[in-house]
Write an enzyme that holds these catalytic residues in place. Structure first.
Site, PDB file in Angstrom:
ATOM      1  N   GLY A  70      34.574 -57.720  77.052  1.00 53.39           N
ATOM      2  CA  GLY A  70      35.308 -58.191  76.045  1.00 53.39           C
ATOM      3  C   GLY A  70      35.893 -57.279  74.977  1.00 53.39           C
ATOM      4  O   GLY A  70      35.562 -56.208  75.089  1.00 53.39           O
ATOM      5  N   SER A 130      42.039 -61.562  66.726  1.00 50.39           N
ATOM      6  CA  SER A 130      41.080 -60.757  67.520  1.00 50.39           C
ATOM      7  C   SER A 130      39.500 -61.610  67.433  1.00 50.39           C
ATOM      8  O   SER A 130      38.682 -61.432  68.062  1.00 50.39           O
ATOM      9  CB  SER A 130      40.636 -59.375  67.259  1.00 50.39           C
ATOM     10  OG  SER A 130      40.730 -59.412  65.336  1.00 50.39           O
ATOM     11  N   VAL A 160      34.992 -57.149  71.783  1.00 57.31           N
ATOM     12  CA  VAL A 160      34.143 -56.460  70.992  1.00 57.31           C
ATOM     13  C   VAL A 160      33.204 -55.526  71.935  1.00 57.31           C
ATOM     14  O   VAL A 160      33.040 -54.290  71.327  1.00 57.31           O
ATOM     15  CB  VAL A 160      33.155 -57.565  70.229  1.00 57.31           C
ATOM     16  CG1 VAL A 160      32.009 -56.893  69.449  1.00 57.31           C
ATOM     17  CG2 VAL A 160      33.914 -58.239  69.330  1.00 57.31           C
ATOM     18  N   ARG A 197      43.602 -68.890  60.047  1.00 59.29           N
ATOM     19  CA  ARG A 197      44.132 -67.910  61.253  1.00 59.29           C
ATOM     20  C   ARG A 197      45.599 -67.560  61.071  1.00 59.29           C
ATOM     21  O   ARG A 197      46.491 -68.352  60.857  1.00 59.29           O
ATOM     22  CB  ARG A 197      43.801 -68.632  62.502  1.00 59.29           C
ATOM     23  CG  ARG A 197      44.046 -67.795  63.820  1.00 59.29           C
ATOM     24  CD  ARG A 197      43.018 -66.875  63.885  1.00 59.29           C
ATOM     25  NE  ARG A 197      41.734 -67.677  64.441  1.00 59.29           N
ATOM     26  CZ  ARG A 197      40.390 -67.019  64.290  1.00 59.29           C
ATOM     27  NH1 ARG A 197      40.437 -65.603  63.879  1.00 59.29           N
ATOM     28  NH2 ARG A 197      39.340 -67.414  64.557  1.00 59.29           N
ATOM     29  N   ARG A 228      21.889 -66.119  63.177  1.00 59.52           N
ATOM     30  CA  ARG A 228      21.939 -65.682  61.753  1.00 59.52           C
ATOM     31  C   ARG A 228      21.248 -66.198  60.657  1.00 59.52           C
ATOM     32  O   ARG A 228      20.790 -65.427  59.651  1.00 59.52           O
ATOM     33  CB  ARG A 228      23.522 -65.767  61.593  1.00 59.52           C
ATOM     34  CG  ARG A 228      24.365 -64.694  62.213  1.00 59.52           C
ATOM     35  CD  ARG A 228      25.753 -64.757  61.620  1.00 59.52           C
ATOM     36  NE  ARG A 228      26.740 -64.316  62.522  1.00 59.52           N
ATOM     37  CZ  ARG A 228      27.973 -64.444  62.817  1.00 59.52           C
ATOM     38  NH1 ARG A 228      28.416 -65.564  62.107  1.00 59.52           N
ATOM     39  NH2 ARG A 228      28.553 -63.504  63.840  1.00 59.52           N
ATOM     40  N   HIS A 248      41.255 -58.474  59.406  1.00 62.46           N
ATOM     41  CA  HIS A 248      41.217 -59.758  58.670  1.00 62.46           C
ATOM     42  C   HIS A 248      41.571 -59.248  57.198  1.00 62.46           C
ATOM     43  O   HIS A 248      41.186 -58.021  56.713  1.00 62.46           O
ATOM     44  CB  HIS A 248      39.997 -60.283  58.648  1.00 62.46           C
ATOM     45  CG  HIS A 248      39.296 -60.892  59.623  1.00 62.46           C
ATOM     46  ND1 HIS A 248      40.322 -61.162  60.722  1.00 62.46           N
ATOM     47  CD2 HIS A 248      38.313 -61.783  60.007  1.00 62.46           C
ATOM     48  CE1 HIS A 248      39.534 -61.912  61.699  1.00 62.46           C
ATOM     49  NE2 HIS A 248      38.250 -62.259  61.234  1.00 62.46           N
ATOM     50  N   CYS A 297      32.457 -61.835  60.726  1.00 62.82           N
ATOM     51  CA  CYS A 297      33.269 -60.796  60.499  1.00 62.82           C
ATOM     52  C   CYS A 297      33.670 -60.878  59.048  1.00 62.82           C
ATOM     53  O   CYS A 297      33.963 -59.829  58.102  1.00 62.82           O
ATOM     54  CB  CYS A 297      34.374 -60.681  61.445  1.00 62.82           C
ATOM     55  SG  CYS A 297      35.033 -62.357  61.776  1.00 62.82           S
ATOM     56  N   ARG A 352      32.416 -62.353  87.413  1.00 63.76           N
ATOM     57  CA  ARG A 352      33.872 -62.183  87.834  1.00 63.76           C
ATOM     58  C   ARG A 352      34.078 -60.871  87.612  1.00 63.76           C
ATOM     59  O   ARG A 352      34.941 -60.098  88.172  1.00 63.76           O
ATOM     60  CB  ARG A 352      34.916 -62.760  86.502  1.00 63.76           C
ATOM     61  CG  ARG A 352      34.814 -64.243  86.688  1.00 63.76           C
ATOM     62  CD  ARG A 352      35.700 -64.901  85.731  1.00 63.76           C
ATOM     63  NE  ARG A 352      35.411 -64.693  84.354  1.00 63.76           N
ATOM     64  CZ  ARG A 352      34.472 -65.561  83.599  1.00 63.76           C
ATOM     65  NH1 ARG A 352      34.026 -66.729  84.218  1.00 63.76           N
ATOM     66  NH2 ARG A 352      34.040 -65.349  82.477  1.00 63.76           N
ATOM     67  N   SER A 353      33.406 -59.992  86.687  1.00 59.60           N
ATOM     68  CA  SER A 353      33.262 -58.602  86.415  1.00 59.60           C
ATOM     69  C   SER A 353      32.467 -57.684  87.102  1.00 59.60           C
ATOM     70  O   SER A 353      32.644 -56.587  87.192  1.00 59.60           O
ATOM     71  CB  SER A 353      33.324 -58.210  84.967  1.00 59.60           C
ATOM     72  OG  SER A 353      34.183 -59.139  84.323  1.00 59.60           O
TER      73      SER A 353
HETATM   74  P1  A2P Z   1      33.969 -61.384  81.602  1.00 60.41           P
HETATM   75  O1  A2P Z   1      34.988 -60.287  81.298  1.00 60.41           O
HETATM   76  O2  A2P Z   1      33.320 -61.047  83.192  1.00 60.41           O
HETATM   77  O3  A2P Z   1      34.541 -62.780  81.637  1.00 60.41           O
HETATM   78  P2  A2P Z   1      35.926 -61.908  74.585  1.00 60.41           P
HETATM   79  O4  A2P Z   1      35.299 -62.326  73.588  1.00 60.41           O
HETATM   80  O5  A2P Z   1      36.893 -60.862  74.348  1.00 60.41           O
HETATM   81  O6  A2P Z   1      36.811 -63.075  75.368  1.00 60.41           O
HETATM   82  O7  A2P Z   1      34.846 -61.469  75.711  1.00 60.41           O
HETATM   83  C1  A2P Z   1      33.689 -62.249  76.201  1.00 60.41           C
HETATM   84  C2  A2P Z   1      32.850 -61.363  77.169  1.00 60.41           C
HETATM   85  O8  A2P Z   1      31.939 -62.233  77.592  1.00 60.41           O
HETATM   86  C3  A2P Z   1      33.391 -60.845  78.428  1.00 60.41           C
HETATM   87  O9  A2P Z   1      32.629 -59.548  78.411  1.00 60.41           O
HETATM   88  C4  A2P Z   1      33.036 -61.767  79.389  1.00 60.41           C
HETATM   89  O10 A2P Z   1      32.972 -61.338  80.869  1.00 60.41           O
HETATM   90  C5  A2P Z   1      31.617 -62.042  78.915  1.00 60.41           C
HETATM   91  N1  A2P Z   1      31.272 -63.417  79.448  1.00 60.41           N
HETATM   92  C6  A2P Z   1      32.006 -64.714  79.294  1.00 60.41           C
HETATM   93  N2  A2P Z   1      31.110 -65.649  80.212  1.00 60.41           N
HETATM   94  C7  A2P Z   1      30.144 -64.905  80.624  1.00 60.41           C
HETATM   95  C8  A2P Z   1      29.063 -65.322  81.427  1.00 60.41           C
HETATM   96  N3  A2P Z   1      28.747 -66.642  82.103  1.00 60.41           N
HETATM   97  N4  A2P Z   1      27.954 -64.341  81.493  1.00 60.41           N
HETATM   98  C9  A2P Z   1      28.157 -63.070  81.323  1.00 60.41           C
HETATM   99  N5  A2P Z   1      29.106 -62.643  80.393  1.00 60.41           N
HETATM  100  C10 A2P Z   1      30.170 -63.422  80.163  1.00 60.41           C
END
Ligand code: A2P
Length: 339
Positions: free
Chosen positions: A14, A161, A16, A240, A101, A247, A131, A41-42
């Site tokens: 992601g 962001s 961050v 936003r 938090r 920001h 943030c 997916r990743s």
């Molecule tokens: P992925 O890239 O595989 O979807 P952002 O805030 O920039 O959108 O990033 C969200 C982050 O959270 C990404 O790394 C995303 O991975 C991860 N993420 C989203 N859904 C899941 C999930 N179900 N399990 C693990 N990681 C997740």
């Protein structure tokens, strides 16, 4: 804490998560081993860190064996589910979501402001603040130490962001579409309810009690907790804006003792993490493009407030992904490692 900790990042792909990896390099944080976690997916894809390839794994209950520090940046519901599992496996979790938090048992930390809160981490979870709150308090804390902060009136100008990689993509796509002649009413929208290109949206996060949004109430409750000021008064409008990743916050702050502009400028000039950027004769003031990819927050437009006594108006800008999220989280890890 292990001097060469094994570090996990949940949400490594992601906006961050990627910046946490970069901050680990930039701050020269010792990393024994690295576990990169994301969605199915990743899984199987590769990220190179310090010249070495790491395979991304799917985040599961079994991801945290042997992990010393686990950064979480994959959204609140995944933090709620997996952060306690990581802590039970022996990791200290540094969580970027709002899930923990306001838990009394979870320190909420800006290392320049309340590092002492890291002495007691009963649940094995440390929360990274909101943030806008971090960036605002970076400007207000040096003033608070000298004058005693009583109240904050703020309006934020928040970059896309803050909505993750999808927010950045939506601004880019809509900006291109507008340049190609698409009317704002006809723009494709996936992240925001309204156009973000050529527009501002006075609505960040969900609406809660009294007509305030959750983001605005985070400024109130998190500021009170970080500063240990339970009586602090905060009112805020979060907006936003079509800015990619820094920001800006316009603040009027009221103090117990009368501040002066020149003293305040002197305080900012020598405070870590803050740079004074306040020279109106030469038209110098902070703007979000200037802090993008920069660690320090910039403060300017410092002046006596014309309405309230003992009050200063100021403008503070900071990179939302860095000091507002990844950098602050990695600075917390640095403190934990150095003890
Ligand atoms: P992925 O890239 O595989 O979807 P952002 O805030 O920039 O959108 O990033 C969200 C982050 O959270 C990404 O790394 C995303 O991975 C991860 N993420 C989203 N859904 C899941 C999930 N179900 N399990 C693990 N990681 C997740």
């Amino acid at each position: 804490m292990n001097a060469n900790p094994t570090i996990a990042i949940a949400g490594a792909t992601g906006a961050v998560g990627e910046e946490i990896l970069q901050c680990l390099i930039n701050l020269d944080v010792p990393v024994g081993d690295l576990k990169l976690l994301a969605s199915a997916r990743s899984a199987g894809k590769e990220i190179v860190f310090k010249g070495k390839p790491y395979i991304i794994e799917e985040l599961t209950e079994h991801s945290f064996a042997g992990v010393d520090i686990a950064f979480f940046s994959a959204g609140g519901s995944l933090s709620e589910k997996f952060a306690p599992i990581a802590a039970a496996a022996g990791a200290i979790v540094i969580d970027n979501s709002s899930a923990f938090r306001m838990d009394d048992q979870v320190p909420l930390v800006v290392p320049e402001i309340n590092p002492q809160a890291l002495k007691n981490i009963p649940k094995g979870i440390v929360a990274n603040p909101n943030c806008t709150t971090i960036i605002s308090l970076m400007a207000l804390f040096p003033l608070h130490e000298k004058y005693g902060l009583k109240s904050i009136i703020a309006s934020s100008y928040q970059a896309v962001s803050g909505s993750g990689a999808e927010g950045i993509a939506e601004l880019e796509q809509q900006t291109k579409a507008v340049a190609n002649g698409t009317a704002l009413e006809d723009l494709e929208k996936n992240v925001y309810l309204h156009p973000i290109a050529c527009n501002v949206i006075p609505h960040v996060d969900v609406f809660k009690e009294g007509g305030y949004t959750k983001e605005e109430l985070k400024m109130l409750h998190e500021s009170r907790k970080i500063l240990s000021l339970p009586e602090l008064k905060v009112t805020c409008t979060c907006v936003r804006v079509p800015v990619t990743r820094s920001h800006s916050v316009s603040i009027t702050a009221t103090f117990a003792n009368k501040p002066t502009v020149s003293e305040a400028q002197g305080l900012f000039a020598r405070y870590p993490g803050i740079q004074l950027c306040d020279d109106i004769e030469n038209l110098v003031y902070p703007m979000p493009y200037q802090t993008t990819l920069k660690q320090d927050c910039l403060v300017g437009r410092i002046r006596e407030d014309l309405v309230l006594d003992n009050s200063l108006a100021l403008w503070v800008v900071g990179d939302q992904v860095l000091k507002g999220a990844a950098l602050n989280a990695v600075q917390i890890a640095q403190k934990l490692i150095s003890g």
